[in-house]
Design an enzyme around this catalytic site. Structure first.
Site, mmCIF file in Angstrom:
data_model
loop_
_atom_site.group_PDB
_atom_site.id
_atom_site.type_symbol
_atom_site.label_atom_id
_atom_site.label_comp_id
_atom_site.label_asym_id
_atom_site.label_seq_id
_atom_site.Cartn_x
_atom_site.Cartn_y
_atom_site.Cartn_z
ATOM 1 N N HIS B 132 0.869 -1.175 0.000
ATOM 2 C CA HIS B 132 0.000 0.000 0.000
ATOM 3 C C HIS B 132 0.912 1.233 0.000
ATOM 4 O O HIS B 132 2.023 1.174 0.529
ATOM 5 C CB HIS B 132 -0.823 -0.047 1.296
ATOM 6 C CG HIS B 132 -1.907 0.969 1.418
ATOM 7 N ND1 HIS B 132 -1.658 2.274 1.751
ATOM 8 C CD2 HIS B 132 -3.249 0.863 1.267
ATOM 9 C CE1 HIS B 132 -2.809 2.937 1.806
ATOM 10 N NE2 HIS B 132 -3.791 2.101 1.510
ATOM 11 N N ASP B 209 2.999 -4.743 8.051
ATOM 12 C CA ASP B 209 1.777 -3.977 7.893
ATOM 13 C C ASP B 209 0.628 -4.976 8.031
ATOM 14 O O ASP B 209 0.375 -5.774 7.128
ATOM 15 C CB ASP B 209 1.781 -3.307 6.513
ATOM 16 C CG ASP B 209 0.476 -2.586 6.218
ATOM 17 O OD1 ASP B 209 -0.497 -2.778 6.973
ATOM 18 O OD2 ASP B 209 0.426 -1.845 5.222
ATOM 19 N N GLN B 212 -4.502 -5.447 6.938
ATOM 20 C CA GLN B 212 -5.491 -6.367 6.362
ATOM 21 C C GLN B 212 -5.357 -7.771 6.946
ATOM 22 O O GLN B 212 -5.896 -8.734 6.382
ATOM 23 C CB GLN B 212 -5.339 -6.432 4.832
ATOM 24 C CG GLN B 212 -5.510 -5.101 4.123
ATOM 25 C CD GLN B 212 -6.929 -4.554 4.218
ATOM 26 O OE1 GLN B 212 -7.866 -5.260 4.605
ATOM 27 N NE2 GLN B 212 -7.092 -3.290 3.885
ATOM 28 N N LYS B 235 -10.417 -0.659 10.580
ATOM 29 C CA LYS B 235 -10.614 -1.871 9.777
ATOM 30 C C LYS B 235 -10.891 -3.067 10.686
ATOM 31 O O LYS B 235 -10.991 -4.198 10.242
ATOM 32 C CB LYS B 235 -9.372 -2.138 8.926
ATOM 33 C CG LYS B 235 -9.103 -1.041 7.893
ATOM 34 C CD LYS B 235 -7.854 -1.349 7.092
ATOM 35 C CE LYS B 235 -7.295 -0.140 6.374
ATOM 36 N NZ LYS B 235 -7.950 0.180 5.113
ATOM 37 N N CYS B 373 -4.894 2.340 -3.619
ATOM 38 C CA CYS B 373 -3.675 2.896 -3.023
ATOM 39 C C CYS B 373 -2.484 1.969 -3.196
ATOM 40 O O CYS B 373 -1.628 1.876 -2.312
ATOM 41 C CB CYS B 373 -3.849 3.218 -1.542
ATOM 42 S SG CYS B 373 -5.072 4.460 -1.228
HETATM 43 C C1 LIG Z 1 -2.353 -2.931 3.568
HETATM 44 C C2 LIG Z 1 -2.701 -1.552 4.019
HETATM 45 N N1 LIG Z 1 -1.751 -0.770 4.555
HETATM 46 C C3 LIG Z 1 -2.029 0.464 4.996
HETATM 47 C C4 LIG Z 1 -3.288 1.004 4.921
HETATM 48 C C5 LIG Z 1 -3.523 2.397 5.417
HETATM 49 O O1 LIG Z 1 -4.359 2.395 6.502
HETATM 50 P P1 LIG Z 1 -4.873 3.757 7.156
HETATM 51 O O2 LIG Z 1 -5.381 4.585 6.015
HETATM 52 O O3 LIG Z 1 -5.934 3.341 8.090
HETATM 53 O O4 LIG Z 1 -3.708 4.410 7.831
HETATM 54 C C6 LIG Z 1 -4.300 0.234 4.377
HETATM 55 C C7 LIG Z 1 -5.679 0.788 4.245
HETATM 56 O O5 LIG Z 1 -6.246 0.900 3.206
HETATM 57 C C8 LIG Z 1 -4.005 -1.064 3.912
HETATM 58 O O6 LIG Z 1 -4.952 -1.837 3.367
#
Ligand SMILES: Cc1ncc(COP(=O)(O)O)c(C=O)c1O
Lengths: 148, 415
Positions: B132, B209, B212, B235, B373
């Protein structure tokens, strides 16, 4: 047909469609029917910013009238472009710049489209009017004998 | 055609769970909502909403500061939530749980502090091809700052990391590895145990990370032996604006603080400031107190349902959805890893994902379209984006049937 007449016809067409799926069906059909833009005009210059899908718009002046051709990689977008093109194409720059485009509101497009979609639509309209302004300015300055 | 799903009786009472989520009872365009955008954010159960309201109506006051009764109650609730979360991920100590704004904030924290504390010119930071943007850009910023280099673990067309190439990328210049446990764009579950084992064999720390992962499977940071792990509350059935950074105590002690301000200090003079102990060293300023408390409530809610039960149910959902989607003519999956969870990305013929998404929306079905993203992933597959359906503990087989019917209808209009 004048810009006003085309708009009224569209509003009437849309008023016969009961739900939004029917309206989309109609928009998609318009998208499929839209005469394709010549590939050579799909240039970065003709790409309109502000759309999630890609939109190209090309303008030509024939017999004092502006002709728009356009394309998109998304068919609903193409349909919406087609609406704009149908309304504004084949009119003089003056008619286009002065046109009051009330059909978008009347059809309910702005309230039903996703915000990114209606922003794209608005930037497309802005672009069309800007072309018309530019042509109008050019022809005026030519009339006045001034160089641009 | 609708299949009769071949499912075992779930240990999860999904119908009962659904009743706990007020928004799932809502309609869009007069149609009952089918919410399949859970990877973007999950809906919140009533207990979480109640926790937010109760905080403000009964104990609102600042934490760690007041001598008065309310401040003590707020501090207890805030710290209680930290303990709950520490238990949930099996951290050694609650002090290893740092409250952040979310995944993005947690990664920025580590990139910044680790960058200033450890990274030297010529060092390498390793990320994967399926990250991401949140797990790319903070490292890029830090690398630029420190004169370090960002390198990328490649993946195959199935959307699986190439582990041979990963091993080949490891050398003494690599100073940290930041990878996603589960890809939000492809659903791939990465072999994080193996990544951590190989990294640790060379004394390289790993950040996972888990944005998910945390909502879909049991997470045990000690068993993983991971150095840093980040996730977002929103999430995980919790509120927005709150998230968690887990860090091993020895790392958090060693790294310089990220932001300066109140709460993160022990003593301040203009000559020198002594930083506070963990976890406060990394929590500058008044935190999202209500959010942290309500996140604790969300975790308790999930624990009550049982994360193993949730995992089992979601595996059945994934299997059923994969099977049903295969019926759609011209549909191709983007991301066909052997191990997937939570999300399914796909395209149909040359239909633009945006068109499909819009027609699904008009049928009351919420999915996500676009690059999610993760633009480098889209570039790798040479596509503008995908349509993504993603699941949660309250997703039903019926939701999936409605999705497939919706897709069939939309595709027939768009073809
Ligand atoms: C794999 C992953 N990393 C990071 C993020 C970023 O999360 P946040 O926008 O809650 O900081 C997301 C959210 O879409 C994600 O799916």
């Amino acid at each position: 047909m004048t810009i006003k007449e085309t708009q009224d016809e569209l509003i009437s067409d849309f008023s016969f469609m009961e739900n939004w799926m029917d309206k989309y069906e109609y928009i998609i059909q318009l998208g499929k029917d839209l005469p394709l833009i010549d590939e050579k005009y799909k240039t970065p210059d003709n790409l309109i910013k502000g759309c999630q899908s890609q939109v190209w718009l090309h303008t030509e002046m024939t017999g004092g009238k502006l002709v728009f051709t356009a394309d998109s990689d998304a068919v609903i977008t193409k349909g919406l472009i087609s609406l704009m093109v149908n309304v504004l194409s084949n009119h003089t720059p003056k008619e286009i710049t002065e046109a009051d485009l009330y059909f978008i509101e009347a059809i309910g497009l702005t309230s039903h489209l996703s915000p990114t979609r209606s922003n794209g639509l608005l930037s497309m309209l802005k672009q069309m009017k800007m072309y018309a302004f530019a042509y109008q300015a050019t022809s005026q300055s030519q009339k006045n004998g001034t160089e641009l | 055609m609708q299949h009769v799903p071949d499912i075992t009786v779930p240990a999860l009472d999904v119908e009962k769970i659904r009743r706990d989520f007020p928004l799932l009872q809502e309609k869009v365009y007069g149609i009952p909502l089918v919410y399949l955008d859970n990877a973007a954010t999950t809906q919140k159960p009533q207990v979480v909403l109640d926790a937010l309201e109760q905080y403000y109506t009964t104990i609102n006051s600042n934490v760690h500061r007041g001598v008065h009764h309310l401040s003590q109650l707020a501090t207890d609730a805030y710290e209680g939530s930290r303990k709950t979360i520490a238990g949930f991920i099996n951290a050694r100590k609650p002090e290893e749980v740092i409250f952040t704004k979310g995944t993005t904030d947690g990664i920025n924290l580590v990139a910044n502090s680790y960058g200033r504390g450890v990274i030297k010119p010529g060092d390498i930071v390793l990320v994967s091809a399926m990250e991401h943007h949140s797990n790319i850009v903070p490292w890029q910023i830090m690398c630029e700052d420190r004169g370090a280099e960002l390198q990328v673990i490649p993946m195959n067309e199935q959307g699986e990391l190439l582990m041979d190439q990963f091993s080949a990328l490891l050398n003494d210049r690599v100073k940290i590895i930041a990878v996603t446990w589960v890809s939000n764009a492809l659903g791939t579950v990465n072999p994080v145990h193996e990544i951590i084992a190989q990294a640790h064999a060379r004394n390289i720390p790993v950040l996972l990370d888990a944005a998910q992962a945390i909502q879909h499977m049991p997470v045990d940071v000690q068993e993983l032996d991971v150095d840093f792990l980040v996730f977002s509350g929103h999430k995980l059935y919790g509120p927005t604006g709150i998230g968690v950074l887990y860090g091993k105590e020895e790392w958090l002690d060693k790294l310089p603080p990220y932001q300066g301000g109140g709460d993160m200090i022990k003593t301040v003079t203009f000559a020198k400031t002594i930083y506070n102990v963990l976890p406060y060293k990394f929590e500058a300023g008044t935190p999202d107190i209500s959010g942290a408390i309500a996140l604790g409530t969300a975790v308790e809610y999930l624990q009550k349902a049982g994360i193993e039960n949730v995992q089992q149910w979601e595996e059945q959902l994934m299997e059923y959805a994969t099977q049903r989607l295969q019926e759609v003519q011209g549909l191709r999956f983007i991301g066909q890893a052997k191990k997937k969870t939570g999300a399914i990305s796909f395209l149909i013929d040359d239909i633009h994902p945006y068109d499909l998404g819009e027609l699904l929306d008009k049928q009351g079905i919420a999915i996500r379209t676009g690059h999610h993203c993760a633009e480098p992933v889209m570039t790798e597959f040479c596509i503008p984006g995908t349509v993504r359906a993603s699941f949660a503990m309250y997703t039903t087989m019926e939701d999936i049937d409605k999705l497939v019917a919706g897709i069939q209808k939309a595709a027939s209009m768009l073809r």
